[in-house]
Design an enzyme around this catalytic site. Structure first.
Site, PDB file in Angstrom:
ATOM      1  N   CYS A  69      34.571  43.374  66.970  1.00  7.29           N
ATOM      2  CA  CYS A  69      33.357  43.208  66.169  1.00  7.29           C
ATOM      3  C   CYS A  69      32.496  44.464  66.167  1.00  7.29           C
ATOM      4  O   CYS A  69      31.751  44.700  65.216  1.00  7.29           O
ATOM      5  CB  CYS A  69      32.546  42.013  66.668  1.00  7.29           C
ATOM      6  SG  CYS A  69      32.075  42.104  68.399  1.00  7.29           S
TER       7      CYS A  69
ATOM      8  N   HIS B 290      27.812  39.156  70.087  1.00  6.30           N
ATOM      9  CA  HIS B 290      28.491  39.429  68.827  1.00  6.30           C
ATOM     10  C   HIS B 290      27.640  40.361  67.969  1.00  6.30           C
ATOM     11  O   HIS B 290      26.409  40.301  67.992  1.00  6.30           O
ATOM     12  CB  HIS B 290      28.756  38.104  68.100  1.00  6.30           C
ATOM     13  CG  HIS B 290      29.435  38.269  66.778  1.00  6.30           C
ATOM     14  ND1 HIS B 290      30.679  38.854  66.650  1.00  6.30           N
ATOM     15  CD2 HIS B 290      29.032  37.945  65.515  1.00  6.30           C
ATOM     16  CE1 HIS B 290      31.015  38.861  65.367  1.00  6.30           C
ATOM     17  NE2 HIS B 290      30.035  38.329  64.670  1.00  6.30           N
TER      18      HIS B 290
END
Length: 471
Positions: free
Chosen positions: A131, A213
């Site tokens: 990510c 994230h």
């Protein structure tokens, strides 16, 4: 805040590749000239990265994009000069109530039109732990190419993935050797050991209940988009007023997002801005200042020379004509030019210091990267083995353990002594309080009989006995 941002793919890369019409050879073609790597190692071997602006800046350089840097944002209200986009790191908890509120809010702004999706670079994260790279590419590959030099690797990737589905774009990212190698080169040794323990293809983030994230916020065609590789669609937060900058819209969106996310007192997040390399702007400004310095200095010298010639009466006393300069000599006196030259010298010194500071920061980025990625296990094991071989390891351990034992023993002794002192003081206080009422009654009786209460009856008896003995 240095939190490891792993993220999770929506499915294993190998399975996704089997369902995709995109061939593996085409994916590897995006990195022409790179060494051939096993497909499983590319897709399943991505490691977690820390959320650090220095790491991200070096990672961009490894991607081939040299004119960009990443800065950490501490104050949303502070203006940021010419950002390309923002990267938001937040704590991901699938079952959290605030998370459900965010999902319900963002579901209303999903862009589901296939033509609109294909016109931007939006890639789904099908490879675990990628990510960080996804967030950077979501910013860079949606910028205007005239304002940003992407480099060969990213330019080929952008051209090759044009018109692909978000899933295939995610596969193209995960299976590009240069991106995978650059990404993993900045991971800590602990991340590699963690991947070996959990096994390739198993996410260490999303399905374990908690993770960090990355998502990106970028302006595209006058609209603020949020690009999250774990979401099925990009999110359009709308446009902004003509009198506003797109960062004003971003501030409002972030203020609302943080207000929802911090409803349960969870403020673990990090915000970074992708901006132009500050050294480029400083270097350009220094070049302009030095040019102006040369012009002012030359004009001042000609003006002083003309004044000297006028005072001596030799030559023409008129002001020199300097068509190549930006300053008209007749509009400034020598004192004005000297003051202007002094200000230019000060500005040059300030910007030279700023440039030196930026270069020092880049150097520290490299030093921190070396410390972060170096594996100290062999050194520590060898050092301890040498100490044990020389017979000093046990003594060193004892020396470091004894002080703590002494401190704990002294603390226990102090507690026992304190308890004894408290008990003695309590007994004395009880005795004094028990004798107090009797003494007060005796003093009251003596005062009633007209006698001085200074002497107690016991003392008078002793005095009478002494008198009887003398008689």
């Amino acid at each position: 805040m240095n939190a490891a941002g792993g993220g999770s793919g929506s499915q294993a890369a190998g399975a996704a590749g089997g369902n995709s019409s995109l061939s593996h050879n085409a994916l590897l073609a995006t990195a022409s000239g790179a060494t051939t790597m096993p497909m499983a190692q590319l897709a399943d071997g991505w490691l977690e990265l820390e959320s650090d602006p220095g790491l991200f800046t070096l990672l961009l350089k490894d991607f081939g994009c040299h004119d960009v840097q990443v800065e950490e944002v501490y104050d949303l209200q502070k203006p940021i000069e010419s950002p390309y986009g923002f990267i938001f790191l937040f704590r991901w908890i699938e079952e959290r109530r605030a998370r459900r509120k965010i999902v319900e809010t963002t579901a209303e702004i999903f862009v589901k039109d296939e033509e609109a999706i294909s016109s931007i670079f939006f890639a789904q994260q099908v490879v675990p732990n990628s990510c960080a790279t996804h967030a950077l590419l979501s910013v860079l590959l949606n910028c205007n190419e005239n304002n940003l030099q992407l480099g060969d690797t990213l330019s080929r990737l952008k051209v090759h993935t044009k018109g692909m589905s978000p899933e295939n774009k995610g596969l193209a990212i995960g299976n590009t050797p240069e991106l995978a190698c650059a990404h993993n080169s900045h991971a800590m040794p602990q991340a590699r050991r963690r991947l070996e323990r959990t096994g390739a293809g198993v996410s260490s983030c999303r399905f374990t209940g908690e993770a960090f994230h990355f998502v990106s916020f970028v302006p595209i065609n006058g609209q603020l988009f949020e690009l999250d590789g774990l979401k099925p669609y990009p999110m359009n937060h709308g446009g902004w007023e003509d009198s506003e900058d797109w960062t004003d819209k971003f501030r409002r969106v972030m203020a609302e997002r943080l207000g929802i996310a911090t409803g349960e007192q969870d403020i673990r997040f990090n915000l970074m801005a992708v901006v132009p390399d500050r050294r480029i702007a400083i270097t350009h400004k220094l070049k302009m200042l030095r040019t102006n310095q040369a012009i002012v200095s030359g004009t001042l010298q000609k003006l002083l020379k003309a004044d000297e010639q006028g005072e001596s009466g030799n030559g023409d006393s008129q002001r020199p004509d300097t068509p190549t300069t930006l300053l008209e000599p007749s509009a400034f006196t020598a004192r004005d030019l000297q003051s202007l030259l002094k200000n230019l010298d000060t500005e040059i010194a300030i910007n030279e210091q700023h440039l030196a500071d930026e270069n020092d920061r880049r150097h520290m980025f490299k030093v921190d990267a070396s410390r972060r990625t170096h594996n100290y296990d062999k050194f520590i094991c060898t050092f301890l083995s040498m100490l044990a071989h020389q017979g000093v390891l046990g003594e060193l351990v004892s020396q470091h353990l004894l002080p703590s034992k002494k401190v704990s023993g002294q603390g226990a002794a102090n507690r026992i002594s304190k308890q004894s002192t408290t008990a003695s003081a309590g007994g004395s206080t009880a005795g004094a309080s028990a004798a107090t009422p009797k003494t007060q009654q005796q003093q009251a009786a003596a005062a009633k009989n007209g006698k001085s209460p200074s002497k107690t009856p016991g003392r008078r008896r002793k005095g009478r006995n002494k008198c009887r003995k003398r008689k």
